[in-house]
Motif scaffolding. Structure first.
Motif: not given
Length: 387
Positions: A103, A107-108, A129, A133-134
């Motif tokens: 995750h 996300e990063s 997941q 995070s789009r």
């Protein structure tokens, strides 16, 4: 569930077979649970003793945000000793499990709408997941007749201008397959050609039975574009300790640290102390564990291939999972899993929980004793659909 106080993203249930298995296992008093990769063998006592001693010594507070410096040093030493990889402390991040690590990574690196290609069958949380995070998950199917190898042409056909990353998992959960070195080189060439990030989920590296494991990041030109995830959960039977690691270029580690501070701050300090001991004493602790799971998975494969309507085409390559085909039964994977539970009181996971190409299979986790495995297969072979 639709409710004004629940985010619309969660109005439609995202529950999967793996997440519900603990509830289903309580359906019968005598269920043999072959559904989860949570071994029946306890964490080795010396690890527990070392962690307990560390707690009494005062290791009960937050660690450095990047991780306990001693654990980071032990991880760097491990990669040098095992793979001759020179990894600096600035290139390691300690996370609260590889799942949290995934995750943090997604996300990063993802912008809205970025596509992430997933080696399929996949670990069940991956698609959600990516969505959290789009990003947009894209399945890359692999097939039993190809030993579940990634086909380079198929991979290239899925790459678009929005493709940001590829997730690979070898040895693989759920299939137990291991990517051939030639396959990895082809993946590396495509990653370089299309400027992709490769996220290597290396959690089962200790259970590579046929050939020594080779980190994807060690391939020529791949260090700068590879993010490696690993964990202490499987290799040391430390599933409940929740400690893992991310290996990546330094500029990415800085971002991971920033993101993680808003999720769980730091990984449990006592777990990190246990992980230090585990790494430093791995040659004493791991051989018996690895041999035990190898024995179990080979036994299970032999039993499966003696049951009509079920098979595995090749000997186990890695992990402690098997992904037998049940296509000859004429039923889908959910139907077979349900029948196994109701008639044999054996809990397995349906293959479609691991992606579209998992249909026609079930996943069996050899995380119970040989005695329990024998009882499970004795029950299964008496079922009407397998006779």
């Amino acid at each position: 569930m639709k409710h004004k106080y629940i985010s619309k993203r969660y109005w439609k249930s995202h529950k999967n077979a793996m997440g519900q298995s603990d509830v289903i296992a309580k359906s019968y008093d005598d269920v043999i649970n072959l559904s989860l990769g949570d071994p029946d063998i306890n964490t080795p006592k010396p690890i527990i003793d070392a962690a307990l001693a560390a707690a009494y010594q005062g290791h009960t507070k937050y660690t450095a945000f990047q991780g306990d410096p001693e654990l980071i040093g032990a991880i760097c030493k491990f990669y040098k000793e095992e793979y001759d990889m020179n990894i600096s402390a600035e290139q390691v991040f300690v996370c609260s499990s590889a799942t949290v690590g995934m995750h943090v990574v997604l996300e990063s690196i993802l912008d809205d709408g970025d596509e992430v290609i997933l080696q399929t069958p996949y670990f069940t949380p991956y698609p959600q997941q990516v969505k959290l995070s789009r990003g947009v998950p894209v399945e890359l199917p692999t097939y039993e007749e190809d030993e579940f190898q990634i086909n380079a042409d198929r991979l290239e056909s899925l790459i678009t201008e929005r493709t940001k990353a590829l997730v690979i998992n070898t040895p693989n959960n759920p299939t137990g397959s291991c990517l051939h070195f030639d396959t990895m080189k082809k993946i590396a060439a495509l990653a370089e050609k299309y400027d992709l990030i490769v996220i290597a989920d290396d959690i089962y590296t200790d259970y590579s039975y046929e050939n020594p494991f080779i980190p994807f990041a060690s391939l020529p030109g791949m260090w700068e574009r590879t993010i490696t995830l690993n964990s202490f959960s499987k290799g040391f039977n430390m599933t409940g300790w929740r400690v893992g690691q991310i290996i990546a270029p330094e500029y990415l580690i800085d971002v991971f640290k920033d993101v993680n501070e808003n999720i769980c701050f730091t990984t449990p300090s006592i777990s990190q102390r246990g992980a230090i001991y585990a790494l430093e004493h791995r040659h004493e602790l791991q051989p018996t564990l690895i041999e035990e799971y190898r024995t179990r998975v080979y036994y299970a494969a032999e039993r499966i291939n003696k049951i009509s309507g079920m098979h595995v085409l090749y000997p186990p390559k890695g992990t402690f999972y098997l992904f037998p085909s049940i296509k000859e039964t004429g039923k889908n994977s959910e139907e077979v899993a349900d029948l196994m539970l109701r008639e044999a009181h054996v809990l397995v996971l349906p293959g479609n929980a691991f992606g579209t190409c998992g249909e026609g299979y079930i996943r069996i986790a050899c995380t119970v004793s040989l005695e329990k495995l024998k009882e499970a297969f004795d029950r299964i072979e008496k079922m009407e659909i397998f006779r």
